[in-house]
Design an enzyme around this catalytic site. Structure first.
Site, PDB file in Angstrom:
ATOM      1  N   ASP A 202      -6.299  16.632 -15.559  1.00 55.96           N
ATOM      2  CA  ASP A 202      -6.895  15.657 -16.069  1.00 55.96           C
ATOM      3  C   ASP A 202      -6.354  15.496 -17.841  1.00 55.96           C
ATOM      4  O   ASP A 202      -6.974  15.946 -18.774  1.00 55.96           O
ATOM      5  CB  ASP A 202      -7.961  15.365 -15.707  1.00 55.96           C
ATOM      6  CG  ASP A 202      -8.735  13.796 -16.389  1.00 55.96           C
ATOM      7  OD1 ASP A 202      -7.761  12.848 -16.633  1.00 55.96           O
ATOM      8  OD2 ASP A 202      -9.487  12.728 -15.471  1.00 55.96           O
TER       9      ASP A 202
ATOM     10  N   TYR B 150     -15.605  14.214 -17.044  1.00 52.88           N
ATOM     11  CA  TYR B 150     -15.705  13.091 -17.202  1.00 52.88           C
ATOM     12  C   TYR B 150     -16.973  12.936 -15.720  1.00 52.88           C
ATOM     13  O   TYR B 150     -17.336  12.964 -14.331  1.00 52.88           O
ATOM     14  CB  TYR B 150     -14.074  12.025 -16.803  1.00 52.88           C
ATOM     15  CG  TYR B 150     -15.845  10.309 -16.258  1.00 52.88           C
ATOM     16  CD1 TYR B 150     -15.968   9.764 -17.498  1.00 52.88           C
ATOM     17  CD2 TYR B 150     -15.014  10.392 -14.596  1.00 52.88           C
ATOM     18  CE1 TYR B 150     -16.575   9.055 -16.670  1.00 52.88           C
ATOM     19  CE2 TYR B 150     -15.375   9.059 -14.866  1.00 52.88           C
ATOM     20  CZ  TYR B 150     -16.438   8.071 -15.868  1.00 52.88           C
ATOM     21  OH  TYR B 150     -16.738   6.860 -15.431  1.00 52.88           O
TER      22      TYR B 150
ATOM     23  N   ARG C 203       1.308  -1.559   0.292  1.00 54.85           N
ATOM     24  CA  ARG C 203       0.551  -0.183  -0.393  1.00 54.85           C
ATOM     25  C   ARG C 203       0.906   1.097  -0.048  1.00 54.85           C
ATOM     26  O   ARG C 203       0.686   2.056  -0.011  1.00 54.85           O
ATOM     27  CB  ARG C 203      -1.050   0.231   1.161  1.00 54.85           C
ATOM     28  CG  ARG C 203      -2.323   1.015   0.844  1.00 54.85           C
ATOM     29  CD  ARG C 203      -3.187   1.076   1.704  1.00 54.85           C
ATOM     30  NE  ARG C 203      -3.078   0.392   3.291  1.00 54.85           N
ATOM     31  CZ  ARG C 203      -2.798   0.845   4.387  1.00 54.85           C
ATOM     32  NH1 ARG C 203      -2.368   1.978   4.328  1.00 54.85           N
ATOM     33  NH2 ARG C 203      -2.724  -0.114   5.235  1.00 54.85           N
TER      34      ARG C 203
HETATM   35  N1  LCS Z   1     -10.351  10.636 -15.786  1.00 54.19           N
HETATM   36  C1  LCS Z   1     -11.215  11.050 -17.060  1.00 54.19           C
HETATM   37  C2  LCS Z   1     -10.890  11.938 -18.265  1.00 54.19           C
HETATM   38  C3  LCS Z   1     -11.508  10.266 -17.631  1.00 54.19           C
HETATM   39  O1  LCS Z   1     -12.719   9.561 -19.195  1.00 54.19           O
HETATM   40  C4  LCS Z   1     -12.378   8.724 -17.308  1.00 54.19           C
HETATM   41  C5  LCS Z   1     -12.794   7.763 -16.809  1.00 54.19           C
HETATM   42  C6  LCS Z   1     -11.946   9.312 -15.426  1.00 54.19           C
HETATM   43  C7  LCS Z   1     -10.949  10.055 -15.051  1.00 54.19           C
HETATM   44  C8  LCS Z   1     -11.517   8.296 -14.648  1.00 54.19           C
HETATM   45  O2  LCS Z   1     -11.112   6.716 -14.221  1.00 54.19           O
HETATM   46  P1  LCS Z   1     -11.297   5.100 -14.093  1.00 54.19           P
HETATM   47  O3  LCS Z   1     -11.471   5.516 -12.550  1.00 54.19           O
HETATM   48  O4  LCS Z   1     -12.845   4.608 -15.325  1.00 54.19           O
HETATM   49  O5  LCS Z   1      -9.841   5.077 -14.638  1.00 54.19           O
HETATM   50  N2  LCS Z   1     -14.275   8.021 -18.114  1.00 54.19           N
HETATM   51  C9  LCS Z   1     -14.563   6.938 -18.428  1.00 54.19           C
HETATM   52  C10 LCS Z   1     -15.254   6.815 -19.652  1.00 54.19           C
HETATM   53  O6  LCS Z   1     -15.485   8.159 -20.694  1.00 54.19           O
HETATM   54  N3  LCS Z   1     -15.565   5.969 -20.310  1.00 54.19           N
HETATM   55  O7  LCS Z   1     -15.962   5.051 -19.801  1.00 54.19           O
HETATM   56  C11 LCS Z   1     -14.870   5.602 -18.518  1.00 54.19           C
END
Ligand code: LCS
Length: 394
Positions: free
Chosen positions: A183, A109, A56
């Site tokens: 991001d 997102y 961790r």
């Molecule tokens: N940031 C962005 C820009 C994302 O598109 C996503 C997930 C995340 C953070 C979160 O990441 P995760 O925890 O899923 O690894 N985006 C998604 C999408 O547009 N479609 O499915 C997941």
């Protein structure tokens, strides 16, 4: 001499094991690490001696990809987590306290939006959303208690761009302590490097392009060494516990070795798809930063080194016909996520962005009829043929 991107994506963080000398990284599938003595254990815990303690707090596989990301983003230190949401929550729980203010762009997102609006606000954090593509909005909304400024560029799902350099300089002029967090999932460091443009922290859903093969959920962050260490030793260790498994970290490391060549093909395919869609009269609007019709095409040329693999569009069709079009596709796969070898297509308003209310979608300029496509690595002609057949059916 500073090595080039391709060399760094392959070699940074190589783990040397004298006597065995594996080329590929072994998977350190262990939860804990032995100490030679009680004295050594105590020194590791107090930080007097460097070394592994417990997964961790760090593991060779997760440290390796953190190091790789930092080398590619031009950041001092990187870290890995179990998901993109794990990365976002870890960084923000490290940054914010009750009474602090978070200023974020309004197109995020869906789960990031939900964490900000339904999560952080429960714990006394004030959140303001504004359209960062107009820099005046950023100036206007910064407050005395603003501790973090957060955005994506291009934004998910409507591919709006935000001038990273301008936002970072305005935020830091207001208060140098503000963390400007970007991001960078949609671009990856191959196409855009926010830290080099003045941002403090870069975040990734490594689930997407960094891994590239649709078989892992993972997240990463990179920034100044002191802050990333705090994110590891407090945010991750005590607040979220969003620890990446050694095998998942190994897969990300494997994926990152081919990041540049995959991104080049994603960009090439997305451009061909965007141009095709723009030429078809059944398509009302195409949003792709590489098209001259994109309102921020000049900014795209300035801050990105390629226009990315994501294309969003609306049809000149009813909601039923738009659904019929998506359902009829054969090669393009109906699925959320992005950045994989396969071309994926989805409907944000009812899927990835269903956490937004219709009013919030309208406010963020995310059309309910928007269709989002993640260009895969297949032959562009085959993807276009599939889209063409789909459009003929409506
Ligand atoms: N940031 C962005 C820009 C994302 O598109 C996503 C997930 C995340 C953070 C979160 O990441 P995760 O925890 O899923 O690894 N985006 C998604 C999408 O547009 N479609 O499915 C997941």
């Amino acid at each position: 001499m500073k090595q080039g991107f391709a060399t760094r994506q392959i070699h940074t963080g190589h783990i040397h094991m004298p006597g065995i000398n594996p080329l590929a990284t072994p998977i350190f599938q262990t939860s804990t690490f032995e100490f030679d003595s009680t004295e050594q254990g105590a020194k590791r815990f107090s930080g007097e001696e460097q070394g592994y303690i417990y997964t961790r707090l760090g593991n060779p596989n997760s440290n390796q990809i953190g190091e790789k990301l930092a080398a590619l983003e031009g950041a001092e230190l990187g870290m890995a987590m179990s998901s993109g949401m794990g990365a976002i929550t870890t960084v923000l729980w490290t940054t914010l306290r009750a009474g602090d203010h978070l200023l974020a762009d309004d197109a995020l997102y869906g789960c990031t939006y939900s964490f900000f609006m339904h999560g952080l606000t429960r714990y006394g954090v004030e959140v303001t959303l504004a359209d960062f593509s107009n820099i005046e909005n950023v100036k206007r909304e910064l407050k005395a208690n603003t501790k973090a400024v957060y955005f994506e560029s291009p934004t998910n799902p409507n591919l709006k761009l935000i001038d990273i350099e301008a936002v970072a300089s305005i935020a830091h002029a207001h208060n140098p302590e503000i963390k400007v967090i970007v991001d960078n999932t949609f671009c990856t460091p191959f196409l855009q490097r926010p830290v080099e443009l003045g941002a403090d922290v870069v975040i990734h859903s490594a689930t997407k392009y960094l891994n590239g093969h649709g078989d892992v959920i993972a997240g990463m962050a990179a920034g100044k060494a002191d802050f990333i260490t705090e994110c590891t030793m407090f945010g991750l260790k005590d607040m979220t516990g969003a620890v990446i498994g050694p095998f998942e970290a190994y897969l990300i490391s494997r994926g990152m070795k081919t990041l540049d060549i995959r991104m080049e093909k994603h960009c090439k395919n997305a451009m061909a798809i965007a141009k095709y869609l723009e030429s078809n009269s059944k398509v009302k609007r195409v949003i792709y930063p590489g098209l001259e019709s994109h309102p921020q095409h000049e900014l795209a040329k300035k801050q990105m080194h390629g226009f990315g693999g994501m294309v969003s569009f609306e049809l000149n069709a009813s909601r039923e016909d738009s659904a019929k079009f998506i359902n009829s596709l054969d090669l393009c796969t109906l699925a959320v996520s992005l950045g994989d070898a396969e071309t994926l297509i989805e409907h944000p308003a009812t899927m990835t962005h269903s956490t937004y209310t219709p009013e919030a979608l309208a406010e963020a300029n995310i059309s309910e009829s928007l269709i989002r496509l993640s260009a895969g690595l297949e032959e562009a002609e085959d993807i276009i043929h599939d889209l063409e057949e789909g459009l003929k059916r409506i």
